[in-house]
Design a protein around this motif. Structure first.
Motif, PDB file in Angstrom:
ATOM      1  N   TRP A  88       3.408  13.085   6.359  1.00  0.00           N
ATOM      2  CA  TRP A  88       4.051  11.873   5.871  1.00  0.00           C
ATOM      3  C   TRP A  88       2.980  10.839   5.572  1.00  0.00           C
ATOM      4  O   TRP A  88       2.013  10.716   6.321  1.00  0.00           O
ATOM      5  N   THR A  89       3.157  10.085   4.516  1.00  0.00           N
ATOM      6  CA  THR A  89       2.209   9.012   4.252  1.00  0.00           C
ATOM      7  C   THR A  89       2.919   7.768   3.714  1.00  0.00           C
ATOM      8  O   THR A  89       3.986   7.856   3.093  1.00  0.00           O
ATOM      9  N   SER A  90       2.319   6.628   4.004  1.00  0.00           N
ATOM     10  CA  SER A  90       2.770   5.328   3.497  1.00  0.00           C
ATOM     11  C   SER A  90       1.816   4.294   4.093  1.00  0.00           C
ATOM     12  O   SER A  90       0.879   4.661   4.811  1.00  0.00           O
ATOM     13  N   ASP A  91       2.040   3.014   3.803  1.00  0.00           N
ATOM     14  CA  ASP A  91       1.396   1.964   4.584  1.00  0.00           C
ATOM     15  C   ASP A  91       2.395   1.640   5.690  1.00  0.00           C
ATOM     16  O   ASP A  91       3.377   0.932   5.456  1.00  0.00           O
ATOM     17  N   PHE A  92       2.155   2.156   6.890  1.00  0.00           N
ATOM     18  CA  PHE A  92       3.175   2.083   7.933  1.00  0.00           C
ATOM     19  C   PHE A  92       3.266   0.709   8.612  1.00  0.00           C
ATOM     20  O   PHE A  92       4.167   0.490   9.416  1.00  0.00           O
ATOM     21  N   SER A  93       2.338  -0.208   8.282  1.00  0.00           N
ATOM     22  CA  SER A  93       2.538  -1.606   8.707  1.00  0.00           C
ATOM     23  C   SER A  93       3.567  -2.263   7.797  1.00  0.00           C
ATOM     24  O   SER A  93       4.347  -3.106   8.233  1.00  0.00           O
ATOM     25  N   ALA A  94       3.547  -1.883   6.520  1.00  0.00           N
ATOM     26  CA  ALA A  94       4.406  -2.528   5.517  1.00  0.00           C
ATOM     27  C   ALA A  94       5.783  -1.868   5.419  1.00  0.00           C
ATOM     28  O   ALA A  94       6.787  -2.554   5.209  1.00  0.00           O
ATOM     29  N   PHE A  95       5.828  -0.551   5.575  1.00  0.00           N
ATOM     30  CA  PHE A  95       7.059   0.212   5.336  1.00  0.00           C
ATOM     31  C   PHE A  95       8.292  -0.297   6.100  1.00  0.00           C
ATOM     32  O   PHE A  95       9.361  -0.477   5.493  1.00  0.00           O
ATOM     33  N   PRO A  96       8.184  -0.565   7.433  1.00  0.00           N
ATOM     34  CA  PRO A  96       9.426  -0.897   8.167  1.00  0.00           C
ATOM     35  C   PRO A  96      10.139  -2.136   7.640  1.00  0.00           C
ATOM     36  O   PRO A  96      11.360  -2.229   7.736  1.00  0.00           O
ATOM     37  N   THR A  97       9.385  -3.100   7.065  1.00  0.00           N
ATOM     38  CA  THR A  97      10.012  -4.342   6.597  1.00  0.00           C
ATOM     39  C   THR A  97       9.841  -4.535   5.089  1.00  0.00           C
ATOM     40  O   THR A  97      10.035  -5.648   4.587  1.00  0.00           O
ATOM     41  N   ALA A  98       9.451  -3.484   4.390  1.00  0.00           N
ATOM     42  CA  ALA A  98       9.203  -3.575   2.938  1.00  0.00           C
ATOM     43  C   ALA A  98       8.242  -4.727   2.616  1.00  0.00           C
ATOM     44  O   ALA A  98       8.430  -5.465   1.656  1.00  0.00           O
ATOM     45  N   ALA A  99       7.211  -4.855   3.440  1.00  0.00           N
ATOM     46  CA  ALA A  99       6.192  -5.897   3.223  1.00  0.00           C
ATOM     47  C   ALA A  99       5.214  -5.461   2.128  1.00  0.00           C
ATOM     48  O   ALA A  99       5.291  -4.334   1.625  1.00  0.00           O
ATOM     49  N   VAL A 100       4.307  -6.362   1.774  1.00  0.00           N
ATOM     50  CA  VAL A 100       3.317  -6.072   0.734  1.00  0.00           C
ATOM     51  C   VAL A 100       2.303  -5.065   1.269  1.00  0.00           C
ATOM     52  O   VAL A 100       1.772  -5.225   2.369  1.00  0.00           O
ATOM     53  N   SER A 101       2.032  -4.047   0.485  1.00  0.00           N
ATOM     54  CA  SER A 101       1.150  -2.974   0.936  1.00  0.00           C
ATOM     55  C   SER A 101      -0.319  -3.383   0.867  1.00  0.00           C
ATOM     56  O   SER A 101      -0.752  -4.012  -0.090  1.00  0.00           O
ATOM     57  N   LYS A 102      -1.066  -3.006   1.895  1.00  0.00           N
ATOM     58  CA  LYS A 102      -2.511  -3.235   1.926  1.00  0.00           C
ATOM     59  C   LYS A 102      -3.270  -2.007   1.432  1.00  0.00           C
ATOM     60  O   LYS A 102      -4.500  -1.983   1.475  1.00  0.00           O
ATOM     61  N   PHE A 103      -2.542  -0.992   0.995  1.00  0.00           N
ATOM     62  CA  PHE A 103      -3.158   0.242   0.523  1.00  0.00           C
ATOM     63  C   PHE A 103      -2.497   0.721  -0.765  1.00  0.00           C
ATOM     64  O   PHE A 103      -1.318   0.431  -1.004  1.00  0.00           O
ATOM     65  N   SER A 104      -3.264   1.463  -1.550  1.00  0.00           N
ATOM     66  CA  SER A 104      -2.680   2.243  -2.638  1.00  0.00           C
ATOM     67  C   SER A 104      -2.642   3.703  -2.221  1.00  0.00           C
ATOM     68  O   SER A 104      -3.479   4.148  -1.425  1.00  0.00           O
ATOM     69  N   ILE A 105      -1.670   4.433  -2.757  1.00  0.00           N
ATOM     70  CA  ILE A 105      -1.628   5.886  -2.559  1.00  0.00           C
ATOM     71  C   ILE A 105      -1.570   6.525  -3.934  1.00  0.00           C
ATOM     72  O   ILE A 105      -0.753   6.143  -4.784  1.00  0.00           O
ATOM     73  N   ARG A 106      -2.460   7.495  -4.171  1.00  0.00           N
ATOM     74  CA  ARG A 106      -2.613   8.088  -5.493  1.00  0.00           C
ATOM     75  C   ARG A 106      -2.781   9.599  -5.346  1.00  0.00           C
ATOM     76  O   ARG A 106      -3.427  10.055  -4.392  1.00  0.00           O
ATOM     77  N   ALA A 107      -2.209  10.353  -6.262  1.00  0.00           N
ATOM     78  CA  ALA A 107      -2.328  11.819  -6.219  1.00  0.00           C
ATOM     79  C   ALA A 107      -3.741  12.249  -6.603  1.00  0.00           C
ATOM     80  O   ALA A 107      -4.304  11.732  -7.571  1.00  0.00           O
ATOM     81  N   THR A 108      -4.318  13.167  -5.824  1.00  0.00           N
ATOM     82  CA  THR A 108      -5.636  13.705  -6.188  1.00  0.00           C
ATOM     83  C   THR A 108      -5.490  14.997  -6.991  1.00  0.00           C
ATOM     84  O   THR A 108      -6.472  15.565  -7.451  1.00  0.00           O
ATOM     85  N   GLU A 109      -4.243  15.477  -7.114  1.00  0.00           N
ATOM     86  CA  GLU A 109      -3.917  16.673  -7.912  1.00  0.00           C
ATOM     87  C   GLU A 109      -2.419  16.584  -8.193  1.00  0.00           C
ATOM     88  O   GLU A 109      -1.756  15.666  -7.715  1.00  0.00           O
ATOM     89  N   HIS A 110      -1.867  17.512  -8.965  1.00  0.00           N
ATOM     90  CA  HIS A 110      -0.429  17.533  -9.201  1.00  0.00           C
ATOM     91  C   HIS A 110       0.285  17.583  -7.853  1.00  0.00           C
ATOM     92  O   HIS A 110      -0.010  18.456  -7.026  1.00  0.00           O
ATOM     93  N   THR A 111       1.196  16.644  -7.606  1.00  0.00           N
ATOM     94  CA  THR A 111       1.766  16.494  -6.260  1.00  0.00           C
ATOM     95  C   THR A 111       3.281  16.311  -6.316  1.00  0.00           C
ATOM     96  O   THR A 111       3.797  15.552  -7.132  1.00  0.00           O
ATOM     97  N   GLU A 112       3.974  17.052  -5.449  1.00  0.00           N
ATOM     98  CA  GLU A 112       5.428  16.907  -5.285  1.00  0.00           C
ATOM     99  C   GLU A 112       5.707  16.259  -3.954  1.00  0.00           C
ATOM    100  O   GLU A 112       5.176  16.704  -2.925  1.00  0.00           O
ATOM    101  N   VAL A 113       6.563  15.250  -3.947  1.00  0.00           N
ATOM    102  CA  VAL A 113       6.901  14.583  -2.688  1.00  0.00           C
ATOM    103  C   VAL A 113       8.412  14.426  -2.534  1.00  0.00           C
ATOM    104  O   VAL A 113       9.165  14.470  -3.515  1.00  0.00           O
TER     105      VAL A 113
END
Lengths: 201, 201
Positions: A88-113
């Motif tokens: 599982w991945t996300s910015d877990f400080s931001a996720f619970p309250t839908a706060a502003v993310s301090k991180f970007s998440i980007r695919a390094t290859e074709h990715t299904e989630v």
């Protein structure tokens, strides 16, 4: 579309298998899960979560690989972590309250989630509270991995960090772009290229 | 001994309060919790968990502070983390299977904890599965703190790390022995003493 006998599509099956490694969900509840998740695919370098935007979602990697990064003052991207199949991945400080993310998440290859929002997760956990056991154990494992990583960061030289990484995650080292691996290990790409040659020869 | 109305002794009350911040336990189940926990006090420098020994327990800090460390090749102790009131601590790679611990945990001041073994926790979670929600959210928060710490480790110089720490945890900086704080920040005690003077003047 042909579905598996528990009503999980082939796409959602990896999540169900992962859940069942950690906990048992009553059979009559399994069919409740699927509608809570959105299935999405990303091309290499596509953005799942953008730093500075509100973080509404967490992501279960069905297939592929992503990296978590932030933008340095000088405009370059610093990779902080990777996630592959069954993480599982996300910015877990931001996720619970839908706060502003301090991180970007980007695919390094074709990715299904598989994607779930915090609101939908809240509803899901009310209907299937057994999933809290799964998330308890999954986050315990993720936190345990962090404890070991902090130890490695103190214990190992940069070259030893690479060796350790190569030893524990050989397939991974082959799989991710080398400039991202260099960033993650705190190397320049040139330095990584040098020590790679050393260990390949 | 006078007990509070929910049958929790004053010692166990902080844990119950912490649980109730994250989740609601059915009132009839609250009284089940207490017998699962052992209350123990440790003097400053006493060992809660020893590196190289099997890890059977996890610890909820009722009062006090501990540090998590490992022994370097040269025989000195490297502090990897701290835990204070309302945090859970253990070697979480080792705890689930009572494996050999890769860390020691030691009190940095007089410390009171509530202890539960993995076996007892298993029984407790069967009787009070609602606690999985609590542990899910507690570990999510702990993992989120790790994500931010990894970012800080990349982003900040050593001096900035100290500034950031001072800004976010001022009471904590006063409270822990300075040689442990120096170790945690990857400083020599002399360097920490130097930058402390700079920020105090």
């Amino acid at each position: 579309m042909r579905q598996t006998s528990n009503n999980f599509t082939p796409v959602t099956q990896p999540l169900l298998s992962h859940i069942q490694k950690f906990t048992s969900i009553p059979p009559d509840k399994i069919s409740l899960l699927e509608p809570f998740f959105e299935h999405k695919t990303y091309k290499k370098k596509e953005v799942l979560l953008a730093e500075g935007q509100r973080c509404f979602e967490k992501f279960f990697i069905v297939k592929g690989c992503v990296h978590l990064s932030y933008l340095r003052q000088n405009g370059t991207e610093q990779t902080v972590d990777f996630a592959m199949e069954n993480w599982w991945t996300s910015d877990f400080s931001a996720f619970p309250t839908a706060a502003v993310s301090k991180f970007s998440i980007r695919a390094t290859e074709h990715t299904e989630v598989l994607i779930i929002t915090a609101d939908r997760q809240h509803e899901l956990l009310q209907q299937v509270p057994e999933l809290n056991e799964y998330f308890h154990l999954v986050f315990q494992r993720a936190y345990a991995a962090c404890q070991m990583r902090f130890r490695f960061l103190f214990e190992f030289s940069k070259e030893e960090l690479y060796q350790n990484f190569l030893q524990n995650f050989p397939a991974f080292v082959q799989r991710v772009p080398q400039y991202l691996l260099a960033s993650f290990l705190g190397f320049t790409p040139e330095y990584l290229s040098e020590i790679r040659k050393k260990y390949l020869s």
